[in-house]
Design an enzyme around this catalytic site. Structure first.
Site, PDB file in Angstrom:
ATOM      1  N   ARG A 138      86.476  -2.678 -43.021  1.00 50.50           N
ATOM      2  CA  ARG A 138      86.207  -4.096 -43.296  1.00 50.50           C
ATOM      3  C   ARG A 138      85.528  -4.269 -44.656  1.00 50.50           C
ATOM      4  NH1 ARG A 138      82.480  -7.945 -41.548  1.00 50.50           N
ATOM      5  NH2 ARG A 138      81.184  -6.306 -40.661  1.00 50.50           N
ATOM      6  N   LYS A 139      85.516  -3.210 -45.446  1.00 51.88           N
ATOM      7  CA  LYS A 139      84.921  -3.274 -46.788  1.00 51.88           C
ATOM      8  C   LYS A 139      85.954  -3.853 -47.754  1.00 51.88           C
ATOM      9  CE  LYS A 139      81.863   0.658 -45.930  1.00 51.88           C
ATOM     10  NZ  LYS A 139      81.541   2.064 -46.244  1.00 51.88           N
TER      11      LYS A 139
END
Length: 291
Positions: A138-139
């Site tokens: 989710r970066k």
């Protein structure tokens, strides 16, 4: 041209519209200069990479009143000969081509960069006979997640969770704030229900055993060395067999293209890479109007 396009929500057109509004909030002075004569522009790729982001590129120019004709399928690996290769043609009024040019190139360059990294990591997995999942994280860039997750798909990687609502991931801060792994898992399960998986980030084999006992579906072994993760994962899989539980084991933290092969062992089910989106080189594209 883009088999993954069917994954996109109908709202992605609105995202493109907002980006165009951001880029042209009032007068388009350069557009006034070139006018509305019909022109053709060639999209060139000038660096090796995986072509990704076709639906976004098409939508930019659909909204500016232009038409795109592709010479390459999305997912193709482009290898520029003599410095560049033509991958598409954009036809329409000159000012409308230029209206969408920079936005379309920015999206394509970023999405293709992510897809290229994803393809590279998937190839490393295949070369090493790794049958597990190669995933992103989710970066992602705020406001650009849909594009970057789409690039992962085109490159052959798993997107991992899309957002905070699609899976429960209990990281160290969740555990510290709650008091313990069992308490955190119990509280999460009380609201997540049967359909949402719960993953717990673990710093040790002891924590992983706690997470399994508490009912976690996935345990993440975070920032382990290749040697320590091999020992822990083998032990955890053996433990799961004795208690008749199927718990997935994910390796994450500090894993890159350079060291990925050392984590690709049979007892690891998933390897997630923050480097799939962070620090990824963009693929170089340019758009040139024919005289």
């Amino acid at each position: 041209m883009a088999k993954h396009a069917a994954l996109l929500p109908t709202t992605f057109a609105r995202i493109i519209e907002n980006w165009l509004i951001e880029d042209i909030p009032s007068f388009d002075y350069g557009g006034y200069v070139v006018g509305d004569d019909e022109k053709q522009a060639t999209l060139y790729c000038k660096s090796d990479g995986v072509l990704a982001g076709v639906p976004f590129f098409n939508e930019v120019f659909r909204q500016t009143g232009c038409t795109v004709y592709w010479s390459f399928e999305e997912g193709a690996e482009t290898i520029p000969m003599e410095g560049r290769v033509a991958v598409a043609q954009v036809c329409g009024p000159a000012r409308r081509i230029l209206m969408g040019e920079r936005l379309a190139l920015n999206i394509l360059a970023r999405c293709s960069g992510v897809a290229t990294r994803a393809r590279s990591l998937r190839k490393i997995a295949d070369t090493n006979g790794f049958l597990g999942v190669v995933a992103g994280t989710r970066k992602t860039t705020p406001g650009f997640r849909l594009v970057e997750k789409y690039g992962m798909e085109v490159g052959g990687a798993d997107t991992h969770r899309m957002d905070l609502s699609t899976m429960v991931m209990l990281k160290d801060n969740h555990v510290w704030a709650t008091g313990s792994i069992p308490d955190a898992v119990e509280k999460a399960r009380s609201v997540a229900g049967f359909s949402i998986k719960i993953e717990v980030e673990c710093q040790s084999e002891k924590e992983a055993l706690e997470a399994i006992a508490a009912g976690a579906d996935i345990v993440m072994l975070d920032n382990f060395t290749p040697e320590s993760i091999a020992t822990a994962a083998t032990s955890l899989k053996a433990h799961c067999l004795t208690i008749n539980k199927n718990v997935l084991i994910e390796a994450s933290g500090g894993i890159t293209e350079e060291n990925a092969s050392r984590y690709m062992i049979p007892t690891i089910d998933i390897i997630s890479f923050g480097s799939m989106t962070q620090g990824v080189p963009h693929v170089d594209f340019s758009l040139k109007i024919s005289p």
